[in-house]
Design a protein around this motif. Structure first.
Motif, PDB file in Angstrom:
ATOM      1  N   GLY A   1       0.823  -1.211   0.000  1.00 36.58           N
ATOM      2  CA  GLY A   1       0.000   0.000   0.000  1.00 36.58           C
ATOM      3  C   GLY A   1       0.849   1.249   0.000  1.00 36.58           C
ATOM      4  N   LEU A   2       0.171   2.352   0.158  1.00 36.15           N
ATOM      5  CA  LEU A   2       0.869   3.637   0.178  1.00 36.15           C
ATOM      6  C   LEU A   2       1.462   3.888   1.557  1.00 36.15           C
ATOM      7  N   SER A   3       2.636   4.444   1.573  1.00 33.13           N
ATOM      8  CA  SER A   3       3.258   4.769   2.849  1.00 33.13           C
ATOM      9  C   SER A   3       2.641   6.048   3.410  1.00 33.13           C
TER      10      SER A   3
ATOM     11  N   ASP B   1       3.761   8.963   1.382  1.00 32.99           N
ATOM     12  CA  ASP B   1       3.026   9.124   0.125  1.00 32.99           C
ATOM     13  C   ASP B   1       1.684   9.805   0.354  1.00 32.99           C
ATOM     14  N   LYS B   2       0.983   9.383   1.400  1.00 30.08           N
ATOM     15  CA  LYS B   2      -0.316   9.983   1.725  1.00 30.08           C
ATOM     16  C   LYS B   2      -0.152  11.455   2.096  1.00 30.08           C
TER      17      LYS B   2
ATOM     18  N   LEU C   1      -0.559  10.577  -6.278  1.00 25.66           N
ATOM     19  CA  LEU C   1      -0.669   9.151  -5.986  1.00 25.66           C
ATOM     20  C   LEU C   1      -0.197   8.298  -7.161  1.00 25.66           C
ATOM     21  N   GLU C   2      -0.461   8.752  -8.385  1.00 24.63           N
ATOM     22  CA  GLU C   2       0.035   8.019  -9.561  1.00 24.63           C
ATOM     23  C   GLU C   2       1.554   7.984  -9.570  1.00 24.63           C
TER      24      GLU C   2
ATOM     25  N   LYS D   1       6.685   2.870  -6.984  1.00 26.29           N
ATOM     26  CA  LYS D   1       6.647   1.521  -6.390  1.00 26.29           C
ATOM     27  C   LYS D   1       6.812   0.435  -7.460  1.00 26.29           C
TER      28      LYS D   1
ATOM     29  N   SER E   1       3.484   8.081  -6.959  1.00 25.59           N
ATOM     30  CA  SER E   1       3.883   7.166  -5.895  1.00 25.59           C
ATOM     31  C   SER E   1       3.778   5.712  -6.369  1.00 25.59           C
ATOM     32  N   ILE E   2       2.694   5.416  -7.063  1.00 28.76           N
ATOM     33  CA  ILE E   2       2.495   4.048  -7.562  1.00 28.76           C
ATOM     34  C   ILE E   2       3.530   3.729  -8.644  1.00 28.76           C
TER      35      ILE E   2
END
Length: 143
Positions: free
Chosen positions: A21-23, A26-27, A133-134, A140, A136-137
């Motif tokens: 998931g997001l850290s 990231d959030k 968020l994109e 990852k 961040s993904i």
């Protein structure tokens, strides 16, 4: 048709990173990006008087701050140190004028600058948070 996955170990590693998931970082970055949009629009919409206050009291526009919570949530408002939050509420919502004897007079209309800033920011905040968020993904996944 292929019967096996090429680079299976790197594919599994990507899936493992996405499953985490997001850290919190990231959030926080995504929420801060959205809050910055709202803060800028609120600053533009907030009225500023020509009065020069004694003792360094800031104008409403200068008292707008962002606060980052430990959960990654970012809130925009007026600083507690400035003690201007209640003034902003009166200016935004309006009030009923009363005299020193408690007699009610007219309703002073609000300027509704908070709502104007919300309307101005509405679509832009979602877009900025989505892009953050994109990114961040993508990071990852390793692209």
């Amino acid at each position: 048709m292929a019967s096996r996955v090429e680079n299976e170990s790197s594919f599994d590693a990507i899936l493992d990173r996405l499953a985490q998931g997001l850290s919190l970082e990231d959030k926080t970055i995504a929420n801060k990006a959205g809050a910055d949009i709202f803060k800028n629009n609120l600053k533009k919409a907030t009225p500023k008087s020509d009065t020069v206050y004694k003792h360094g009291t800031p104008h409403l526009r200068d008292a707008i701050v962002e606060e980052v919570a430990p959960t990654g949530r970012v809130e925009v408002g007026f600083s507690a140190e400035s003690e201007r939050g209640h003034i902003a509420r009166f200016q935004n919502d309006g009030w009923v004028a009363t005299d020193r004897n408690g007699k009610r007079h007219k309703q002073v209309p609000g300027k509704h600058f908070w709502e104007k800033a919300e309307i101005e920011s509405k679509g832009k905040i979602g877009e900025v948070v989505k892009k953050s968020l994109e990114r961040s993904i993508q990071r990852k996944v390793g692209r």
